[in-house]
Design an enzyme around this catalytic site. Structure first.
Site, mmCIF file in Angstrom:
data_model
loop_
_atom_site.group_PDB
_atom_site.id
_atom_site.type_symbol
_atom_site.label_atom_id
_atom_site.label_comp_id
_atom_site.label_asym_id
_atom_site.label_seq_id
_atom_site.Cartn_x
_atom_site.Cartn_y
_atom_site.Cartn_z
ATOM 1 C CE LYS A 89 -1.335 -3.563 3.463
ATOM 2 N NZ LYS A 89 -1.328 -4.801 2.655
ATOM 3 C CE1 TYR A 118 -4.133 -1.853 5.123
ATOM 4 C CE2 TYR A 118 -3.354 0.342 4.576
ATOM 5 C CZ TYR A 118 -3.724 -0.926 4.187
ATOM 6 O OH TYR A 118 -3.679 -1.277 2.860
ATOM 7 C CB SER A 176 -0.891 -0.013 1.253
ATOM 8 O OG SER A 176 -1.479 1.251 1.482
ATOM 9 C CB THR A 234 -11.286 -2.392 -3.451
ATOM 10 O OG1 THR A 234 -10.762 -1.635 -2.342
ATOM 11 C CG2 THR A 234 -10.197 -2.565 -4.504
#
Length: 230
Positions: A147, A143, A130, A178
């Site tokens: 990553k 998050y 990401s 998405t």
């Protein structure tokens, strides 16, 4: 058809994973990894030489059993992931664990189990990372940390396995259209405008470019960003 190389794509039931599976289907047999068996079966019916691989990556025994059935693997694409966001002050330990379990631990364990099969094929591991794995933003702490963690994993794996014939690529997509992105935008309280984001197919094209590169080339890191104007 069975002499074609074999690719396993996790997170194939939707989004980037499904697009990657479609992109590789012209050149590879594809194992469609994911938890939604119905969605995987539907996708398999669309592709020329694909089959569902319905495995919950959080179930260590199930993962070990399924991985043991793969003797030779040319490509492993890690596309499964979760995004639990939040400010550091408001993110309990569970948020950090949830991100790391799926985005780092599951990636590392599945790779470890499949390394013998990948080594036999002089294969390729692709990690869908990401933009948050390159530059963390406030509000994305748990998050982004996961990553950054999987970025380090890929770098170490490359250093250890490249001398033995493996290629390892990290792909860093910007924000992509998405279901996960829809949930993120909803959490931010914004208006969802898909034209602002990358198409999953564009990320899949980057994966195919790495996988199909000639034997003299090793695409180690690929950054893909949405264009402000199309």
């Amino acid at each position: 058809m069975t002499d074609r190389p074999l690719a396993l794509v996790t997170g194939s039931s939707r989004g980037i994973g499904a697009a990657v599976a479609r992109g590789l289907a012209d050149t590879h047999r594809v194992l469609l990894g994911g938890r939604d068996a119905t969605a995987l079966s539907a996708l398999a019916a669309e592709l020329p030489d694909a089959q569902p691989w319905p495995v919950d990556l959080s179930d260590e025994a199930a993962v070990a059993d399924a991985a043991a059935r793969i003797d030779n693997l040319d490509v492993l694409v890690h596309s499964a992931g979760v995004a639990r966001l939040g400010d550091v002050a408001d993110s309990p330990a569970e948020s950090w664990r949830a991100n790391f379990e799926v985005n780092v631990v599951a990636v590392a364990e599945l790779t470890r189990l499949l390394l013998p099969a990948l080594r036999r094929a002089h294969g390729h591991v692709v990690v869908i990372n990401s933009g948050q794995g390159l530059s963390a933003r406030e509000g994305w702490g748990p998050y982004a940390a996961s990553k950054f963690g999987v970025r380090a994993f890929a770098d170490v794996l490359r250093a250890e396995e490249e001398p033995h014939g493996l290629r390892v690529t990290s792909v860093y997509p910007g924000r992509t259209d998405t279901e996960m992105q829809q949930a993120v935008v909803a959490g931010e309280g914004g208006e969802y405008r898909p034209e602002k984001f990358l198409r999953p197919e564009s990320v899949a094209d980057a994966v195919s470019a790495a996988v199909l590169a000639g034997p003299d080339a090793h695409l180690t890191d690929i950054t893909v960003r949405p264009r402000p104007h199309r």
